[in-house]
Design a protein around this motif. Structure first.
Motif, PDB file in Angstrom:
ATOM      1  N   GLU A   1       0.795  -1.223   0.000  1.00  0.00           N
ATOM      2  CA  GLU A   1       0.000   0.000   0.000  1.00  0.00           C
ATOM      3  C   GLU A   1       0.829   1.276   0.000  1.00  0.00           C
ATOM      4  OE1 GLU A   1      -2.804  -0.106   3.160  1.00  0.00           O
ATOM      5  OE2 GLU A   1      -3.977  -1.738   2.276  1.00  0.00           O
ATOM      6  N   GLN A   2       2.110   1.164   0.342  1.00  0.00           N
ATOM      7  CA  GLN A   2       2.944   2.369   0.365  1.00  0.00           C
ATOM      8  C   GLN A   2       3.184   2.928  -1.040  1.00  0.00           C
ATOM      9  OE1 GLN A   2       6.912   1.274   1.842  1.00  0.00           O
ATOM     10  NE2 GLN A   2       6.494  -0.812   1.185  1.00  0.00           N
TER      11      GLN A   2
ATOM     12  N   GLY B   1       1.475   3.952  -4.578  1.00  0.00           N
ATOM     13  CA  GLY B   1       0.183   4.258  -5.186  1.00  0.00           C
ATOM     14  C   GLY B   1       0.199   4.079  -6.696  1.00  0.00           C
TER      15      GLY B   1
ATOM     16  N   LEU C   1      -7.401   1.411  -7.245  1.00  0.00           N
ATOM     17  CA  LEU C   1      -6.051   1.488  -6.699  1.00  0.00           C
ATOM     18  C   LEU C   1      -5.414   2.855  -6.945  1.00  0.00           C
ATOM     19  CD1 LEU C   1      -4.911  -1.960  -8.182  1.00  0.00           C
ATOM     20  CD2 LEU C   1      -5.751  -1.534  -5.855  1.00  0.00           C
TER      21      LEU C   1
END
Length: 276
Positions: free
Chosen positions: A187-188, A190, A213
């Motif tokens: 998730e870090q 993008g 996302l």
């Protein structure tokens, strides 16, 4: 809440010379290739001009920076603050995290770190890093890119810059390879979905897969020779994003003929009903 943004690529015939970064294989180093373009607005003037036209944010391509000195970067940060505009993303258009040349990959990583520093100094929230130019079915390249993107994300986080990538260049040219990469990166890291970078008959379906996302969407239509967008097809792409309840930045893209602000207005008319 979604909002309206614009990329400096959509004004590339109005912002002065383009300073492209390239790799010189013989010298084993980066070089800058300058492409002359008219100067209608300086980069320092652009935030105020965009704000007057109703935009809330800008994404700035790295080749539009005429100067990367600390003094200039702080002036640019102040120009955004004075205009009340968000500097959402610095778009680094160069780099190959999947290069098989160790020397180039090392040099590219160092250049990416330098641009992360630049993003921090000028107030950009995030920087778009190209995931790589290897084929989208090259799983080893996907793993390598994901690891390096995580390394860069860890570098940027303490100085307030998030690393994002995009369906830009070969490695992330499909929704499947993009999803694989992001699952490995975590998730870090993008993502940006560009309507114009997926190809084939299933573009709307691919847009729908990566929109959830994404921090921003590059809303690019197909244009005819007069710069008129293919509205039915463009609406199909916008509907695919809207169905995913997208609530980030709609970044307007225009690279057709004629006046670029006028071209952007034609795109904006179609996009605005999707801003909520």
């Amino acid at each position: 809440m979604s909002y309206l943004s614009v990329s400096t690529w959509s004004l590339h015939r109005m912002l002065g010379p383009l300073r492209w970064t390239a790799w010189d294989t013989e010298q084993g180093q980066h070089i800058t290739q300058v492409q002359e373009q008219p100067l209608v607005h300086t980069l320092l003037e652009l935030p105020a001009v965009a704000a007057e036209r109703g935009y809330q944010a800008i994404e700035v391509c790295h080749f539009h920076f005429p100067d990367t000195s600390l003094a200039y970067l702080h002036q640019l940060r102040a120009a955004f603050q004075d205009a009340g505009l968000s500097f959402d993303t610095l778009l680094l258009d160069y780099g190959d995290l999947t290069s098989e040349e160790d020397g180039r990959r090392t040099a590219d990583l160092q250049l990416m770190r330098e641009w992360i520093d630049i993003a921090s100094e000028c107030g950009a929230k995030q920087i778009r890093i190209v995931a790589g130019e290897a084929a989208p079915d090259n799983e080893q390249a996907i793993r390598q890119s994901a690891e390096l993107l995580k390394t860069l994300a860890n570098y940027g986080a303490p100085i307030g810059v998030r690393v994002v990538t995009e369906n830009f260049k070969a490695l992330t040219s499909t929704a499947h390879s993009s999803e694989q990469l992001l699952n490995l990166a975590g998730e870090q890291v993008g993502f940006i979905t560009d309507f114009g970078n997926y190809k084939g008959a299933a573009v709307a379906a691919e847009i729908a897969r990566t929109t959830p996302l994404s921090v921003s969407i590059h809303a690019k239509a197909d244009f005819d020779e007069a710069g008129i967008p293919n509205e039915p097809l463009f609406v199909q792409y916008l509907e695919a994003a809207a169905a995913q309840k997208f609530d980030g930045a709609y970044v307007l893209i225009y690279d057709g003929p004629g006046d670029m602000w006028e071209g952007l207005e034609r795109v904006r008319r179609i996009v605005e009903p999707y801003i909520n």
